[in-house]
Design a protein around this motif. Structure first.
Motif, PDB file in Angstrom:
ATOM      1  N   UNK A 113       0.826  -1.213   0.000  1.00  0.00           N
ATOM      2  CA  UNK A 113       0.000   0.000   0.000  1.00  0.00           C
ATOM      3  C   UNK A 113       0.861   1.265   0.000  1.00  0.00           C
ATOM      4  N   UNK A 114       2.167   1.103   0.188  1.00  0.00           N
ATOM      5  CA  UNK A 114       3.035   2.271   0.332  1.00  0.00           C
ATOM      6  C   UNK A 114       3.330   2.967  -0.983  1.00  0.00           C
ATOM      7  N   UNK A 115       3.425   2.209  -2.079  1.00  0.00           N
ATOM      8  CA  UNK A 115       3.731   2.795  -3.388  1.00  0.00           C
ATOM      9  C   UNK A 115       2.703   2.299  -4.402  1.00  0.00           C
ATOM     10  N   UNK A 116       2.127   3.230  -5.156  1.00  0.00           N
ATOM     11  CA  UNK A 116       1.156   2.886  -6.200  1.00  0.00           C
ATOM     12  C   UNK A 116       1.654   3.464  -7.521  1.00  0.00           C
ATOM     13  N   UNK A 117       1.811   2.577  -8.522  1.00  0.00           N
ATOM     14  CA  UNK A 117       2.252   3.011  -9.845  1.00  0.00           C
ATOM     15  C   UNK A 117       1.074   2.851 -10.796  1.00  0.00           C
ATOM     16  N   UNK A 118       0.706   3.944 -11.481  1.00  0.00           N
ATOM     17  CA  UNK A 118      -0.409   3.885 -12.423  1.00  0.00           C
ATOM     18  C   UNK A 118      -0.014   4.625 -13.699  1.00  0.00           C
ATOM     19  N   UNK A 119      -0.780   4.351 -14.768  1.00  0.00           N
ATOM     20  CA  UNK A 119      -0.452   4.956 -16.063  1.00  0.00           C
ATOM     21  C   UNK A 119      -1.699   5.577 -16.661  1.00  0.00           C
ATOM     22  N   UNK A 120      -1.505   6.754 -17.271  1.00  0.00           N
ATOM     23  CA  UNK A 120      -2.590   7.436 -17.973  1.00  0.00           C
ATOM     24  C   UNK A 120      -2.033   7.858 -19.322  1.00  0.00           C
ATOM     25  N   UNK A 121      -2.347   7.104 -20.358  1.00  0.00           N
ATOM     26  CA  UNK A 121      -1.794   7.282 -21.703  1.00  0.00           C
ATOM     27  C   UNK A 121      -0.268   7.228 -21.665  1.00  0.00           C
ATOM     28  N   UNK A 122       0.410   8.364 -21.838  1.00  0.00           N
ATOM     29  CA  UNK A 122       1.878   8.345 -21.864  1.00  0.00           C
ATOM     30  C   UNK A 122       2.490   8.881 -20.575  1.00  0.00           C
ATOM     31  N   UNK A 123       1.672   9.072 -19.541  1.00  0.00           N
ATOM     32  CA  UNK A 123       2.186   9.561 -18.266  1.00  0.00           C
ATOM     33  C   UNK A 123       2.098   8.460 -17.220  1.00  0.00           C
ATOM     34  N   UNK A 124       3.166   8.319 -16.461  1.00  0.00           N
ATOM     35  CA  UNK A 124       3.191   7.322 -15.396  1.00  0.00           C
ATOM     36  C   UNK A 124       3.178   8.061 -14.066  1.00  0.00           C
ATOM     37  N   UNK A 125       2.214   7.736 -13.228  1.00  0.00           N
ATOM     38  CA  UNK A 125       2.055   8.391 -11.933  1.00  0.00           C
ATOM     39  C   UNK A 125       2.523   7.448 -10.832  1.00  0.00           C
ATOM     40  N   UNK A 126       3.338   7.977  -9.934  1.00  0.00           N
ATOM     41  CA  UNK A 126       3.811   7.196  -8.792  1.00  0.00           C
ATOM     42  C   UNK A 126       3.398   7.931  -7.531  1.00  0.00           C
ATOM     43  N   UNK A 127       2.584   7.273  -6.704  1.00  0.00           N
ATOM     44  CA  UNK A 127       2.178   7.836  -5.415  1.00  0.00           C
ATOM     45  C   UNK A 127       2.833   6.993  -4.332  1.00  0.00           C
ATOM     46  N   UNK A 128       3.514   7.664  -3.410  1.00  0.00           N
ATOM     47  CA  UNK A 128       4.238   6.928  -2.381  1.00  0.00           C
ATOM     48  C   UNK A 128       4.139   7.629  -1.032  1.00  0.00           C
ATOM     49  N   UNK A 129       4.318   6.845   0.032  1.00  0.00           N
ATOM     50  CA  UNK A 129       4.365   7.426   1.370  1.00  0.00           C
ATOM     51  C   UNK A 129       5.702   8.120   1.570  1.00  0.00           C
ATOM     52  N   UNK A 130       5.741   8.981   2.557  1.00  0.00           N
ATOM     53  CA  UNK A 130       6.806   9.964   2.746  1.00  0.00           C
ATOM     54  C   UNK A 130       8.257   9.583   2.438  1.00  0.00           C
ATOM     55  N   UNK A 131       8.881   8.556   2.971  1.00  0.00           N
ATOM     56  CA  UNK A 131      10.311   8.428   2.628  1.00  0.00           C
ATOM     57  C   UNK A 131      10.519   7.861   1.228  1.00  0.00           C
ATOM     58  N   UNK A 132      10.320   8.684   0.208  1.00  0.00           N
ATOM     59  CA  UNK A 132      10.486   8.267  -1.185  1.00  0.00           C
ATOM     60  C   UNK A 132      11.019   9.463  -1.962  1.00  0.00           C
ATOM     61  N   UNK A 133      12.139   9.277  -2.680  1.00  0.00           N
ATOM     62  CA  UNK A 133      12.731  10.422  -3.359  1.00  0.00           C
ATOM     63  C   UNK A 133      12.402  10.447  -4.841  1.00  0.00           C
ATOM     64  N   UNK A 134      12.286  11.653  -5.345  1.00  0.00           N
ATOM     65  CA  UNK A 134      12.037  11.858  -6.766  1.00  0.00           C
ATOM     66  C   UNK A 134      13.265  11.424  -7.559  1.00  0.00           C
ATOM     67  N   UNK A 135      14.426  11.616  -6.971  1.00  0.00           N
ATOM     68  CA  UNK A 135      15.698  11.254  -7.604  1.00  0.00           C
ATOM     69  C   UNK A 135      15.746   9.757  -7.918  1.00  0.00           C
ATOM     70  N   UNK A 136      15.127   8.935  -7.069  1.00  0.00           N
ATOM     71  CA  UNK A 136      15.085   7.490  -7.273  1.00  0.00           C
ATOM     72  C   UNK A 136      14.338   7.148  -8.568  1.00  0.00           C
ATOM     73  N   UNK A 137      13.286   7.916  -8.867  1.00  0.00           N
ATOM     74  CA  UNK A 137      12.549   7.710 -10.118  1.00  0.00           C
ATOM     75  C   UNK A 137      13.420   8.045 -11.318  1.00  0.00           C
ATOM     76  N   UNK A 138      14.227   9.095 -11.196  1.00  0.00           N
ATOM     77  CA  UNK A 138      15.133   9.468 -12.283  1.00  0.00           C
ATOM     78  C   UNK A 138      16.158   8.362 -12.497  1.00  0.00           C
ATOM     79  N   UNK A 139      16.685   7.843 -11.410  1.00  0.00           N
ATOM     80  CA  UNK A 139      17.651   6.750 -11.469  1.00  0.00           C
ATOM     81  C   UNK A 139      17.053   5.537 -12.183  1.00  0.00           C
ATOM     82  N   UNK A 140      15.840   5.169 -11.814  1.00  0.00           N
ATOM     83  CA  UNK A 140      15.186   4.015 -12.439  1.00  0.00           C
ATOM     84  C   UNK A 140      14.854   4.272 -13.908  1.00  0.00           C
ATOM     85  N   UNK A 141      14.446   5.503 -14.226  1.00  0.00           N
ATOM     86  CA  UNK A 141      14.137   5.851 -15.619  1.00  0.00           C
ATOM     87  C   UNK A 141      15.386   5.736 -16.481  1.00  0.00           C
TER      88      UNK A 141
END
Length: 119
Positions: A58-86
């Motif tokens: 329940x802590x992280x939810x990844x969803x997609x809307x056409x060409x956009x990917x939305x990531x909703x996460x509980x507090x200790x989660x960095x935006x930089x981590x998404x860049x690293x994974x991308x």
């Protein structure tokens, strides 16, 4: 004997802060270079929660809307981590030489082409 002035710390059990980030892959998906559903699947498989992959719960939810990917996460989660994974995904697809990950706003990233101006 208790120490004077020392109080027990009580953890506030309020609502957890939810962070929302987006990764926009509009340009490459329009050119059929990238499939947003593959990037979404990559995020689902690779995002670590408490040091373990596949532990989103329940802590992280990844969803997609056409060409956009939305990531909703509980507090200790960095935006930089998404860049690293991308970037890791782009390297895996051998697209790292053509695409880059840019932050147009505080809560989003965008996949863009390198600007190559040849005279």
């Amino acid at each position: 004997m208790p120490i004077k002035g020392l109080k027990k710390k009580v953890a506030a059990k309020g609502k957890k802060q939810m962070l929302k980030f987006t990764v926009d892959c509009q340009q490459p998906s329009d050119d059929n270079i990238i499939e947003p559903k593959d990037l979404e699947k990559f995020f689902n498989n690779r995002i670590k929660v408490e040091g373990k992959t596949g532990n989103l719960g329940e802590k992280v939810v990844v969803s997609r809307e056409k060409a956009k990917i939305h990531v909703s996460a509980e507090a200790p989660f960095s935006k930089r981590y998404l860049k690293y994974l991308s970037k890791k995904y782009l390297k895996m697809q051998q697209l790292r030489d053509f695409l880059r990950v840019v932050a147009p706003s505080k809560t989003s990233y965008e996949l863009r082409y390198f600007n190559i101006n040849e005279d």
